[in-house]
Design an enzyme around this catalytic site. Structure first.
Site, PDB file in Angstrom:
ATOM      1  N   GLY A 155       0.829  -1.211   0.000  1.00 35.31           N
ATOM      2  CA  GLY A 155       0.000   0.000   0.000  1.00 35.31           C
ATOM      3  C   GLY A 155       0.863   1.261   0.000  1.00 35.31           C
ATOM      4  O   GLY A 155       0.557   2.236  -0.701  1.00 35.31           O
ATOM      5  N   ASP A 156       1.939   1.249   0.755  1.00 35.02           N
ATOM      6  CA  ASP A 156       2.843   2.416   0.817  1.00 35.02           C
ATOM      7  C   ASP A 156       3.490   2.626  -0.550  1.00 35.02           C
ATOM      8  O   ASP A 156       3.667   3.760  -1.003  1.00 35.02           O
ATOM      9  CB  ASP A 156       3.944   2.195   1.866  1.00 35.02           C
TER      10      ASP A 156
HETATM   11  N1  LIG Z   1      -1.568 -10.229  -3.890  1.00 37.89           N
HETATM   12  C1  LIG Z   1      -1.250  -9.213  -4.701  1.00 37.89           C
HETATM   13  N2  LIG Z   1      -1.044  -9.432  -6.029  1.00 37.89           N
HETATM   14  C2  LIG Z   1      -0.746  -8.413  -6.855  1.00 37.89           C
HETATM   15  N3  LIG Z   1      -0.645  -7.134  -6.464  1.00 37.89           N
HETATM   16  C3  LIG Z   1      -0.855  -6.858  -5.156  1.00 37.89           C
HETATM   17  C4  LIG Z   1      -1.147  -7.887  -4.205  1.00 37.89           C
HETATM   18  N4  LIG Z   1      -1.283  -7.326  -2.976  1.00 37.89           N
HETATM   19  C5  LIG Z   1      -1.087  -5.991  -3.167  1.00 37.89           C
HETATM   20  N5  LIG Z   1      -0.846  -5.707  -4.464  1.00 37.89           N
HETATM   21  C6  LIG Z   1      -0.657  -4.388  -5.089  1.00 37.89           C
HETATM   22  O1  LIG Z   1      -0.441  -3.399  -4.102  1.00 37.89           O
HETATM   23  C7  LIG Z   1      -1.561  -2.489  -4.033  1.00 37.89           C
HETATM   24  C8  LIG Z   1      -1.846  -2.142  -2.584  1.00 37.89           C
HETATM   25  O2  LIG Z   1      -2.121  -3.333  -1.869  1.00 37.89           O
HETATM   26  P1  LIG Z   1      -3.103  -3.445  -0.609  1.00 37.89           P
HETATM   27  O3  LIG Z   1      -4.498  -3.197  -1.031  1.00 37.89           O
HETATM   28  O4  LIG Z   1      -2.800  -4.760   0.017  1.00 37.89           O
HETATM   29  O5  LIG Z   1      -2.624  -2.219   0.275  1.00 37.89           O
HETATM   30  P2  LIG Z   1      -2.616  -2.088   1.868  1.00 37.89           P
HETATM   31  O6  LIG Z   1      -3.760  -2.849   2.443  1.00 37.89           O
HETATM   32  O7  LIG Z   1      -2.517  -0.649   2.163  1.00 37.89           O
HETATM   33  O8  LIG Z   1      -1.246  -2.826   2.148  1.00 37.89           O
HETATM   34  P3  LIG Z   1      -0.172  -2.732   3.358  1.00 37.89           P
HETATM   35  O9  LIG Z   1      -0.904  -2.167   4.551  1.00 37.89           O
HETATM   36  O10 LIG Z   1       0.290  -4.138   3.520  1.00 37.89           O
HETATM   37  O11 LIG Z   1       0.913  -1.837   2.847  1.00 37.89           O
HETATM   38  C9  LIG Z   1      -2.710  -3.213  -4.748  1.00 37.89           C
HETATM   39  O12 LIG Z   1      -3.661  -2.310  -5.266  1.00 37.89           O
HETATM   40  C10 LIG Z   1      -1.938  -3.980  -5.822  1.00 37.89           C
HETATM   41  O13 LIG Z   1      -1.567  -3.133  -6.899  1.00 37.89           O
HETATM   42  O1  LIG Z   2       1.139   0.087  12.643  1.00 39.35           O
HETATM   43  P1  LIG Z   2       1.037   0.861  11.350  1.00 39.35           P
HETATM   44  O2  LIG Z   2       1.743   2.175  11.421  1.00 39.35           O
HETATM   45  O3  LIG Z   2      -0.361   0.967  10.837  1.00 39.35           O
HETATM   46  O4  LIG Z   2       1.784  -0.020  10.238  1.00 39.35           O
HETATM   47  C1  LIG Z   2       3.142  -0.288  10.370  1.00 39.35           C
HETATM   48  C2  LIG Z   2       3.579  -1.231   9.274  1.00 39.35           C
HETATM   49  O5  LIG Z   2       2.890  -2.482   9.313  1.00 39.35           O
HETATM   50  O6  LIG Z   2       3.307  -0.625   8.029  1.00 39.35           O
HETATM   51  C3  LIG Z   2       4.333  -0.921   7.089  1.00 39.35           C
HETATM   52  C4  LIG Z   2       3.743  -1.612   5.911  1.00 39.35           C
HETATM   53  O7  LIG Z   2       2.715  -0.851   5.351  1.00 39.35           O
HETATM   54  C5  LIG Z   2       5.364  -1.738   7.830  1.00 39.35           C
HETATM   55  O8  LIG Z   2       6.651  -1.368   7.437  1.00 39.35           O
HETATM   56  C6  LIG Z   2       5.090  -1.465   9.284  1.00 39.35           C
HETATM   57  O9  LIG Z   2       5.477  -2.487  10.161  1.00 39.35           O
END
Ligand SMILES: Nc1ncnc2c1ncn2[C@@H]1O[C@H](COP(=O)(O)OP(=O)(O)OP(=O)(O)O)[C@@H](O)[C@H]1O
Ligand SMILES: O=P(O)(O)OC[C@@]1(O)O[C@H](CO)[C@@H](O)[C@@H]1O
Length: 301
Positions: free
Chosen positions: A251-252
């Site tokens: 997501g980041d």
């Molecule tokens: N299983 C996957 N396969 C392909 N692309 C992925 C996958 N998971 C994440 N992505 C890519 O990353 C983007 C962001 O992922 P996600 O929706 O999981 O964000 P998030 O929940 O904010 O993630 P995190 O908190 O782990 O950083 C998705 O829109 C997609 O482009």
């Molecule tokens: O506890 P928060 O601040 O919601 O999330 C922290 C965290 O899960 O977010 C990053 C991945 O998005 C990791 O590097 C880190 O450990």
């Protein structure tokens, strides 16, 4: 200049198991890595891959904080952290055992004096700067703390990007953030409903836009992402093909790619493509997305 703020940075202790995690038992790791993390810091890392300079702001404490700061400097990232006098930067445990299980720490308390130091840093931001507030805040702070920063920046032409959950996110909406990026589950929590279709996601995104957000980017892990842009247009994108290795930071990475893509092209469609390539490049890699992987995936979108 782009500034990222991580209130609660982390050392991510990533443990790989070759069997399912057994709760209540001794589990032996196949291997482990320590990755420098925290959401804003991850955004800065991927921005650097894309050739965009940023300064990572936030709070660090103790030996783990010193480790984080040294490590980021070694990677060539610019940082300007406020140093807390007590506590330690947290270590977040990420268990890869088929499924991904995360155990994120609470983080050190941030006193009012430290918060004021951050505010003094943000007072130097000027027209055209971008401020990215990303991640959780330590339990000692109220859910209005991002709002407090945006109130102070009002009328100065600084574009804010906020990646946070629940009230921390909802409270900033009246200050018209340029971009918010909830995932579909976080968006559902905010509107009090499980979102199962694109139509429901668009409707929920519109409610956040009506409350003040300019662009709402909803990520959906392997199902891609949906952008409701400030002209009210909906853009939908899927994911490139690949094997998921580690989705921490996806997501980041998407936030970094979106911001860089928009700055480079002025096009929301292009920003969404680069954001998606970056998110998936991280999901398909052990650490964060690299320029090489991002370019490879961008060609598929
Ligand atoms: N299983 C996957 N396969 C392909 N692309 C992925 C996958 N998971 C994440 N992505 C890519 O990353 C983007 C962001 O992922 P996600 O929706 O999981 O964000 P998030 O929940 O904010 O993630 P995190 O908190 O782990 O950083 C998705 O829109 C997609 O482009
Ligand atoms: O506890 P928060 O601040 O919601 O999330 C922290 C965290 O899960 O977010 C990053 C991945 O998005 C990791 O590097 C880190 O450990």
């Amino acid at each position: 200049m782009i500034y990222t703020v991580t209130f609660n940075p982390a050392i991510d202790y990533v443990v790989r198991l070759d069997a399912p995690l057994e709760v209540g038992e001794v589990n032996r790791a196949q291997g482990e890595d320590c990755v420098l993390g925290g959401k804003g810091i991850n955004v800065s890392g991927v921005l650097a891959q894309l050739g965009c300079e940023s300064v990572a702001l936030g709070f660090v404490a103790g030996e783990t904080g010193a480790w984080l700061e040294r490590g980021l400097a070694a990677q060539g990232l610019k940082t300007d952290f406020v140093h807390l006098e007590s506590g330690m930067t947290r270590i977040n445990v990420k268990i890869k055992a088929g499924q991904e299980t995360e155990l994120n720490g609470a983080g050190p308390a941030i006193p009012e004096s430290a918060l004021q130091q951050l505010e003094a840093q943000l007072d130097k931001l000027t027209e055209g700067d971008i401020l990215i507030l990303a991640g959780s805040i330590p339990a000692s702070l109220p859910q209005s703390v991002y709002e407090r920063l945006l109130v102070r920046l009002q009328g100065r032409g600084v574009r804010a990007v906020v990646d946070a959950t629940r009230d921390l996110l909802v409270n900033v909406l009246p200050y018209h953030p340029f971009l918010i990026k909830p995932n579909n589950h976080e968006l559902g929590e905010i509107v009090g409903k499980v979102l199962t279709s694109d139509a429901e996601i668009v409707a929920a995104a519109r409610t956040l836009q009506e409350k003040g957000a300019r662009n709402v980017l909803v990520s959906m892990a392997g199902d891609g992402a949906l952008l409701l842009d400030e002209q009210g247009q909906v853009h939908r994108i899927g994911c490139p093909k690949g094997k998921v290795v580690n989705s921490v930071g996806a997501g980041d990475s998407m936030v970094a790619g979106f911001v860089a893509g928009y700055l480079q092209s002025g096009s929301y469609a292009q920003a969404l493509r680069l954001g998606t390539a970056c998110g998936s490049a991280t999901a398909f890699s052990l650490g964060l997305a690299t320029k090489e992987k991002i370019d490879e995936l961008l060609a598929q979108l």
